[in-house]
Design a protein around this motif. Structure first.
Motif, short mmCIF file in Angstrom:
data_model
loop_
_atom_site.label_atom_id
_atom_site.label_comp_id
_atom_site.label_asym_id
_atom_site.label_seq_id
_atom_site.Cartn_x
_atom_site.Cartn_y
_atom_site.Cartn_z
N LEU A 232 0.88 -1.07 0.01
CA LEU A 232 -0.21 0.07 0.12
C LEU A 232 0.76 1.07 -0.08
O LEU A 232 0.55 1.95 -0.53
CB LEU A 232 -0.82 -0.10 1.33
CG LEU A 232 -1.70 1.31 1.32
CD1 LEU A 232 -2.92 1.39 0.33
CD2 LEU A 232 -2.43 1.12 2.88
N LEU A 233 2.05 1.11 0.83
CA LEU A 233 2.75 2.67 0.96
C LEU A 233 4.01 2.39 0.08
O LEU A 233 4.76 3.34 -0.08
CB LEU A 233 3.23 2.86 2.34
CG LEU A 233 2.10 2.78 3.40
CD1 LEU A 233 2.42 2.91 4.87
CD2 LEU A 233 1.20 3.97 2.94
N ASP A 234 4.20 1.40 -0.70
CA ASP A 234 5.48 1.30 -1.39
C ASP A 234 5.42 2.24 -2.69
O ASP A 234 4.44 2.21 -3.49
CB ASP A 234 5.50 -0.21 -2.26
CG ASP A 234 6.78 -0.25 -2.90
OD1 ASP A 234 7.89 0.09 -2.36
OD2 ASP A 234 6.72 -0.88 -3.80
N GLY A 235 6.57 2.85 -2.58
CA GLY A 235 6.62 4.04 -3.81
C GLY A 235 5.58 5.23 -3.74
O GLY A 235 5.36 5.90 -4.75
N VAL A 236 4.86 5.32 -2.68
CA VAL A 236 3.88 6.55 -2.64
C VAL A 236 4.41 7.80 -2.74
O VAL A 236 5.40 8.15 -1.95
CB VAL A 236 3.24 6.37 -1.07
CG1 VAL A 236 2.10 7.49 -1.09
CG2 VAL A 236 2.45 4.77 -1.57
N TYR B 176 -6.11 11.56 12.27
CA TYR B 176 -5.21 10.34 12.89
C TYR B 176 -3.59 10.70 12.91
O TYR B 176 -3.15 10.35 13.72
CB TYR B 176 -5.52 9.21 11.84
CG TYR B 176 -6.73 8.25 11.96
CD1 TYR B 176 -6.74 7.63 13.16
CD2 TYR B 176 -7.49 8.08 11.00
CE1 TYR B 176 -7.83 6.80 13.29
CE2 TYR B 176 -8.64 7.07 11.28
CZ TYR B 176 -8.83 6.39 12.35
OH TYR B 176 -9.93 5.87 12.83
N PHE B 177 -3.19 11.42 11.97
CA PHE B 177 -1.99 11.82 12.01
C PHE B 177 -1.49 12.77 13.20
O PHE B 177 -0.76 12.60 13.85
CB PHE B 177 -1.39 12.46 10.47
CG PHE B 177 -0.21 12.72 10.66
CD1 PHE B 177 1.19 11.99 10.45
CD2 PHE B 177 0.36 14.35 10.88
CE1 PHE B 177 2.28 12.44 10.36
CE2 PHE B 177 1.70 14.53 11.02
CZ PHE B 177 2.81 13.76 10.62
N LEU B 178 -2.44 13.66 13.24
CA LEU B 178 -2.07 14.53 14.54
C LEU B 178 -2.23 13.93 15.86
O LEU B 178 -1.55 14.31 16.65
CB LEU B 178 -2.98 15.63 14.62
CG LEU B 178 -3.08 16.73 13.44
CD1 LEU B 178 -4.23 17.81 13.43
CD2 LEU B 178 -1.83 17.37 13.18
N ASN B 179 -2.83 12.72 15.81
CA ASN B 179 -2.93 12.00 16.98
C ASN B 179 -1.82 11.34 17.31
O ASN B 179 -1.50 10.67 18.31
CB ASN B 179 -4.13 11.35 17.27
CG ASN B 179 -5.28 11.85 18.31
OD1 ASN B 179 -4.83 12.49 19.32
ND2 ASN B 179 -6.64 11.66 18.00
N ARG B 180 -0.96 11.03 16.32
CA ARG B 180 0.09 10.19 16.24
C ARG B 180 1.46 11.09 16.58
O ARG B 180 2.29 10.44 17.04
CB ARG B 180 0.10 9.31 15.24
CG ARG B 180 1.37 8.44 14.83
CD ARG B 180 2.29 9.00 13.78
NE ARG B 180 3.32 8.31 13.67
CZ ARG B 180 4.34 8.58 13.03
NH1 ARG B 180 4.72 9.79 12.11
NH2 ARG B 180 5.58 8.00 12.61
N THR B 181 1.52 11.93 15.91
CA THR B 181 2.71 12.81 15.75
C THR B 181 3.02 13.34 17.23
O THR B 181 2.21 14.04 17.86
CB THR B 181 2.81 14.10 14.59
OG1 THR B 181 3.91 14.59 14.76
CG2 THR B 181 1.63 15.03 15.19
N PRO B 182 4.39 13.64 17.51
CA PRO B 182 4.92 13.99 18.81
C PRO B 182 5.54 15.68 18.70
O PRO B 182 5.98 16.06 19.55
CB PRO B 182 5.96 13.36 19.19
CG PRO B 182 6.72 12.61 17.75
CD PRO B 182 5.65 12.66 16.86
N GLN B 183 5.26 15.93 17.61
CA GLN B 183 5.94 17.48 17.20
C GLN B 183 5.42 18.46 18.14
O GLN B 183 6.42 19.31 18.47
CB GLN B 183 5.36 17.87 15.82
CG GLN B 183 6.06 16.95 14.53
CD GLN B 183 5.58 17.35 13.43
OE1 GLN B 183 5.95 18.82 12.84
NE2 GLN B 183 4.82 16.62 12.64
N LEU C 203 1.19 2.81 9.35
CA LEU C 203 0.35 3.36 8.25
C LEU C 203 0.69 4.81 8.19
O LEU C 203 0.44 5.45 6.99
CB LEU C 203 -1.13 3.18 8.41
CG LEU C 203 -1.61 1.84 8.15
CD1 LEU C 203 -3.01 1.36 8.81
CD2 LEU C 203 -1.49 1.54 6.52
N LEU C 204 0.85 5.50 9.12
CA LEU C 204 1.21 7.11 9.00
C LEU C 204 2.68 7.44 9.09
O LEU C 204 2.95 8.55 9.36
CB LEU C 204 0.68 7.45 10.21
CG LEU C 204 -1.19 7.63 10.07
CD1 LEU C 204 -1.55 7.85 11.51
CD2 LEU C 204 -1.66 8.25 8.95
#
Length: 406
Positions: free
Chosen positions: A7-11, A119-126, A398-399
């Motif tokens: 799914l993420l290969d070469g995206v 989903y991304f914002l809940n995952r990122t520690p930035q 996934l993210l």
């Protein structure tokens, strides 16, 4: 190559700041305008932490958010768990934001799928780098808008969201089933605990706990939380009885200096004594006991008693957690801002005194229930924790994109 790798290969991924692709709204103070009959649901950090709804606001339009917007917590205590936590608005209710809650709205849904962003914002520690661990952290609008986000094709975003939605639903279902099972086990535990202590008075002696033939109470002496240190003489503070200790312990969470213990002539519970909490915010809090099994003595706070007894200490500790015991002592508890009981009130409780062998048998049965229902390393709570970690693993997989080193 598995499905996720394919799914993420070469995206191809474009990287942009949050400010480039979203609009941001700051919340406002609404405390004086809250009413049950308003048109907007007021969102605060508690709302986001619990996904629960709170009171509605009375004015027509203040910081309104609608379906597919994202809410973010902008303020939290040092090392808090709510800072930068986000909540995706999926319902058609109208929301207004209290101060220190921000609203994020995607500018173009044909470029960025809002739920993917959430989903991304809940995952990122930035944003966590702004928490210095020393004072309350208050995120600024420019800090939030400076978060760098990946933007793969909309098709990939939607596939990732579909996978995570499905995984979230399955995890929630499994967690609900495990939680229901854990609740049932706890009820079963409580049932058998009551039954095991309901001994025939014609066959088993029953005595008041202050009967000198079986035990003596000793009140602890006062020290304060600021006296606690990370190493030194073992000590149990009364507040820890509700948050840290179970039916037995051989190590403590906190310590005091030898000098303070000596100067204040603090009192100690020895191996085989039961530490019983005697103060709390509610009547239900009072009376829980912990058998002290450590080789060295433990200093006891003045809101606790140590109970020196010839009985099996774990037998006594389990008894203090029965309805039979609490029904007896609650009439002796003084209520106020802090509820409390004295040694005389505790001592009036009648406890069954079976043979030493029967005490050991009862303890062995209850130990098995205790491990099953409360241990994080054994039983159902561990299974629930593993499911959460499994979800987080696949979410991160996934993210995480090739250029994602944030």
């Amino acid at each position: 190559m598995n499905y996720l790798e394919k799914l993420l290969d070469g995206v191809a991924v474009e990287w942009k700041t949050l400010g480039e692709v979203t609009d941001f709204t700051n919340g406002k103070g609404h405390e004086k305008g809250i009413t049950e009959n308003g048109k907007y649901i007021v969102v605060n950090s508690k709302f986001i932490s619990t996904n629960g709804k709170v009171a509605k606001f009375s004015e027509e339009q203040i910081c309104p958010l609608f379906c597919e917007d994202i809410l973010i917590v902008m303020s939290d205590l040092p090392n808090g768990k709510a800072l930068s936590k986000t909540f995706f608005v999926e319902e058609n209710d109208k929301y207004t934001l209290n101060q220190r809650i921000g609203g994020i709205r995607v500018k173009d849904n044909n470029i960025l799928f809002p739920k993917f962003l959430n989903y991304f914002l809940n995952r990122t520690p930035q944003l966590l780098k702004f928490d210095d661990g020393a004072s309350q952290t208050n995120l600024r609008k420019d800090q939030i808008q400076g978060v760098i986000i990946p933007i793969p094709s909309l098709k990939i975003q939607q596939k990732i969201v579909a996978i995570l939605d499905s995984f979230t639903e399955l995890t929630a279902e499994l967690t609900a089933e495990l939680t229901a099972e854990l609740t049932a086990r706890k009820m079963q535990y409580s049932h058998y605990r009551e039954k095991l202590y309901s001994l025939d008075k014609n066959k088993v002696q029953h005595l008041p706990m202050d009967d000198e033939s079986i035990g003596v109470f000793q009140r602890g002496k006062r020290f304060v939380k600021t006296d606690l240190i990370s190493e030194g003489v073992s000590v149990i503070h009364y507040g820890e009885m509700y948050t840290h200790y179970g039916t037995w312990a051989d190590k403590t969470k906190s310590f005091l200096s030898e000098e303070l213990v000596k100067n204040k002539n603090l009192r100690v519970a020895n191996k085989g004594d039961v530490v019983i909490v005697a103060a709390g915010e509610t009547i239900e809090d009072i009376g829980m006991g912990t058998a002290w099994l450590g080789e060295e003595g433990v200093v006891v706070h003045d809101a606790c008693f140590s109970y020196k007894t010839i009985l099996n200490p774990k037998f006594v500790a389990y008894f203090t957690r029965t309805k039979q015991f609490h029904d007896q002592i609650k009439k002796h508890i003084s209520s106020g801002k802090i509820s409390a009981i004295n040694a005389k009130g505790l001592g009036k409780a009648i406890i069954p005194v079976p043979s030493k062998e029967e005490q050991e048998r009862i303890v062995a049965i209850l130990d098995k229930f205790d491990i099953l229902t409360t241990s994080i390393s054994e039983g159902l709570p561990k299974e629930i924790e593993l499911r959460k970690k499994q979800y987080e693993y696949y979410r991160d997989l996934l993210l995480t994109f090739p250029q994602d080193n944030l």
